[in-house]
Design a protein around this motif. Sequence first.
Motif, PDB file in Angstrom:
ATOM      1  N   MET A 171       0.824  -1.199   0.000  1.00  0.00           N
ATOM      2  CA  MET A 171       0.000   0.000   0.000  1.00  0.00           C
ATOM      3  C   MET A 171       0.871   1.267   0.000  1.00  0.00           C
ATOM      4  SD  MET A 171      -3.223   0.699   0.081  1.00  0.00           S
ATOM      5  CE  MET A 171      -4.394   1.893   0.543  1.00  0.00           C
ATOM      6  N   LEU A 172       1.884   1.264   0.852  1.00  0.00           N
ATOM      7  CA  LEU A 172       2.767   2.420   0.939  1.00  0.00           C
ATOM      8  C   LEU A 172       3.595   2.566  -0.343  1.00  0.00           C
ATOM      9  CD1 LEU A 172       3.809   4.726   2.714  1.00  0.00           C
ATOM     10  CD2 LEU A 172       5.543   3.157   3.580  1.00  0.00           C
ATOM     11  N   ALA A 173       4.018   1.449  -0.908  1.00  0.00           N
ATOM     12  CA  ALA A 173       4.808   1.498  -2.145  1.00  0.00           C
ATOM     13  C   ALA A 173       3.974   2.041  -3.300  1.00  0.00           C
ATOM     14  CB  ALA A 173       5.342   0.108  -2.468  1.00  0.00           C
ATOM     15  N   ARG A 174       2.696   1.695  -3.351  1.00  0.00           N
ATOM     16  CA  ARG A 174       1.824   2.200  -4.410  1.00  0.00           C
ATOM     17  C   ARG A 174       1.650   3.709  -4.301  1.00  0.00           C
ATOM     18  NH1 ARG A 174      -4.033   0.015  -4.289  1.00  0.00           N
ATOM     19  NH2 ARG A 174      -2.856  -1.891  -3.997  1.00  0.00           N
ATOM     20  N   ARG A 175       1.449   4.208  -3.084  1.00  0.00           N
ATOM     21  CA  ARG A 175       1.309   5.650  -2.888  1.00  0.00           C
ATOM     22  C   ARG A 175       2.599   6.380  -3.225  1.00  0.00           C
ATOM     23  NH1 ARG A 175      -1.913   5.962   2.855  1.00  0.00           N
ATOM     24  NH2 ARG A 175      -3.888   5.118   2.095  1.00  0.00           N
ATOM     25  N   LEU A 176       3.739   5.817  -2.833  1.00  0.00           N
ATOM     26  CA  LEU A 176       5.015   6.429  -3.137  1.00  0.00           C
ATOM     27  C   LEU A 176       5.244   6.465  -4.650  1.00  0.00           C
ATOM     28  CD1 LEU A 176       7.647   7.638  -2.091  1.00  0.00           C
ATOM     29  CD2 LEU A 176       8.591   5.325  -2.052  1.00  0.00           C
ATOM     30  N   THR A 177       4.847   5.427  -5.346  1.00  0.00           N
ATOM     31  CA  THR A 177       4.992   5.388  -6.798  1.00  0.00           C
ATOM     32  C   THR A 177       4.132   6.454  -7.463  1.00  0.00           C
ATOM     33  OG1 THR A 177       5.430   3.021  -6.701  1.00  0.00           O
ATOM     34  CG2 THR A 177       4.780   3.924  -8.827  1.00  0.00           C
ATOM     35  N   ILE A 178       2.909   6.592  -7.023  1.00  0.00           N
ATOM     36  CA  ILE A 178       2.005   7.586  -7.592  1.00  0.00           C
ATOM     37  C   ILE A 178       2.523   8.995  -7.337  1.00  0.00           C
ATOM     38  CG2 ILE A 178      -0.310   8.581  -7.415  1.00  0.00           C
ATOM     39  CD1 ILE A 178      -1.323   5.708  -6.884  1.00  0.00           C
ATOM     40  N   VAL A 179       2.954   9.262  -6.116  1.00  0.00           N
ATOM     41  CA  VAL A 179       3.482  10.586  -5.786  1.00  0.00           C
ATOM     42  C   VAL A 179       4.752  10.860  -6.578  1.00  0.00           C
ATOM     43  CG1 VAL A 179       4.524  11.956  -3.926  1.00  0.00           C
ATOM     44  CG2 VAL A 179       2.418  10.688  -3.511  1.00  0.00           C
ATOM     45  N   SER A 180       5.610   9.867  -6.733  1.00  0.00           N
ATOM     46  CA  SER A 180       6.844  10.044  -7.502  1.00  0.00           C
ATOM     47  C   SER A 180       6.546  10.334  -8.970  1.00  0.00           C
ATOM     48  CB  SER A 180       7.721   8.797  -7.401  1.00  0.00           C
ATOM     49  OG  SER A 180       8.106   8.584  -6.065  1.00  0.00           O
ATOM     50  N   LEU A 181       5.625   9.623  -9.566  1.00  0.00           N
ATOM     51  CA  LEU A 181       5.273   9.857 -10.956  1.00  0.00           C
ATOM     52  C   LEU A 181       4.656  11.243 -11.154  1.00  0.00           C
ATOM     53  CD1 LEU A 181       3.891   6.366 -12.001  1.00  0.00           C
ATOM     54  CD2 LEU A 181       6.038   7.430 -12.694  1.00  0.00           C
ATOM     55  N   MET A 182       3.822  11.661 -10.231  1.00  0.00           N
ATOM     56  CA  MET A 182       3.229  12.994 -10.332  1.00  0.00           C
ATOM     57  C   MET A 182       4.301  14.076 -10.187  1.00  0.00           C
ATOM     58  SD  MET A 182      -0.336  12.447  -8.241  1.00  0.00           S
ATOM     59  CE  MET A 182      -0.640  14.180  -8.121  1.00  0.00           C
ATOM     60  N   THR A 183       5.274  13.861  -9.307  1.00  0.00           N
ATOM     61  CA  THR A 183       6.363  14.821  -9.131  1.00  0.00           C
ATOM     62  C   THR A 183       7.224  14.899 -10.379  1.00  0.00           C
ATOM     63  OG1 THR A 183       6.381  14.322  -6.764  1.00  0.00           O
ATOM     64  CG2 THR A 183       8.309  15.446  -7.661  1.00  0.00           C
ATOM     65  N   ILE A 184       7.530  13.763 -10.971  1.00  0.00           N
ATOM     66  CA  ILE A 184       8.317  13.738 -12.208  1.00  0.00           C
ATOM     67  C   ILE A 184       7.567  14.452 -13.329  1.00  0.00           C
ATOM     68  CG2 ILE A 184       9.209  12.217 -14.009  1.00  0.00           C
ATOM     69  CD1 ILE A 184       9.874  10.214 -11.762  1.00  0.00           C
ATOM     70  N   LEU A 185       6.286  14.191 -13.453  1.00  0.00           N
ATOM     71  CA  LEU A 185       5.481  14.835 -14.489  1.00  0.00           C
ATOM     72  C   LEU A 185       5.444  16.350 -14.291  1.00  0.00           C
ATOM     73  CD1 LEU A 185       3.644  14.401 -16.937  1.00  0.00           C
ATOM     74  CD2 LEU A 185       1.734  14.220 -15.351  1.00  0.00           C
ATOM     75  N   PHE A 186       5.248  16.795 -13.061  1.00  0.00           N
ATOM     76  CA  PHE A 186       5.250  18.225 -12.768  1.00  0.00           C
ATOM     77  C   PHE A 186       6.599  18.844 -13.099  1.00  0.00           C
ATOM     78  CE2 PHE A 186       6.334  21.622  -9.774  1.00  0.00           C
ATOM     79  CZ  PHE A 186       5.382  22.561 -10.143  1.00  0.00           C
ATOM     80  N   GLY A 187       7.679  18.179 -12.738  1.00  0.00           N
ATOM     81  CA  GLY A 187       9.020  18.688 -13.012  1.00  0.00           C
ATOM     82  C   GLY A 187       9.291  18.820 -14.497  1.00  0.00           C
ATOM     83  N   MET A 188       8.847  17.853 -15.286  1.00  0.00           N
ATOM     84  CA  MET A 188       9.055  17.913 -16.725  1.00  0.00           C
ATOM     85  C   MET A 188       8.255  19.053 -17.356  1.00  0.00           C
ATOM     86  SD  MET A 188       9.190  13.873 -17.631  1.00  0.00           S
ATOM     87  CE  MET A 188       9.378  14.128 -19.373  1.00  0.00           C
ATOM     88  N   VAL A 189       7.009  19.212 -16.949  1.00  0.00           N
ATOM     89  CA  VAL A 189       6.175  20.294 -17.482  1.00  0.00           C
ATOM     90  C   VAL A 189       6.745  21.655 -17.075  1.00  0.00           C
ATOM     91  CG1 VAL A 189       3.894  21.376 -17.333  1.00  0.00           C
ATOM     92  CG2 VAL A 189       4.090  18.909 -17.629  1.00  0.00           C
ATOM     93  N   PHE A 190       7.195  21.766 -15.838  1.00  0.00           N
ATOM     94  CA  PHE A 190       7.773  23.019 -15.370  1.00  0.00           C
ATOM     95  C   PHE A 190       9.051  23.349 -16.136  1.00  0.00           C
ATOM     96  CE2 PHE A 190      10.146  25.626 -12.258  1.00  0.00           C
ATOM     97  CZ  PHE A 190       9.231  26.650 -12.127  1.00  0.00           C
ATOM     98  N   ALA A 191       9.879  22.348 -16.414  1.00  0.00           N
ATOM     99  CA  ALA A 191      11.108  22.571 -17.180  1.00  0.00           C
ATOM    100  C   ALA A 191      10.792  23.035 -18.605  1.00  0.00           C
ATOM    101  CB  ALA A 191      11.940  21.294 -17.212  1.00  0.00           C
TER     102      ALA A 191
END
Length: 54
Positions: A1-21
Amino acid sequence: MLARRLTIVSLMTILFGMVFAIIVAEAGRDRRWKTNQVVPCVFDAGVKCGGAEL
């Protein structure tokens, strides 16, 4: 459960970082630059760079 949430948060952070760049890179691009035009600058009476008036 914790790994799934961490994966989702990590993917959203990566996506935000790419769009911001992408946004930052586009904002820094000089849209007035023309590669086929030479603009001379005269520094005798101050900084005056010629453009369309030449």
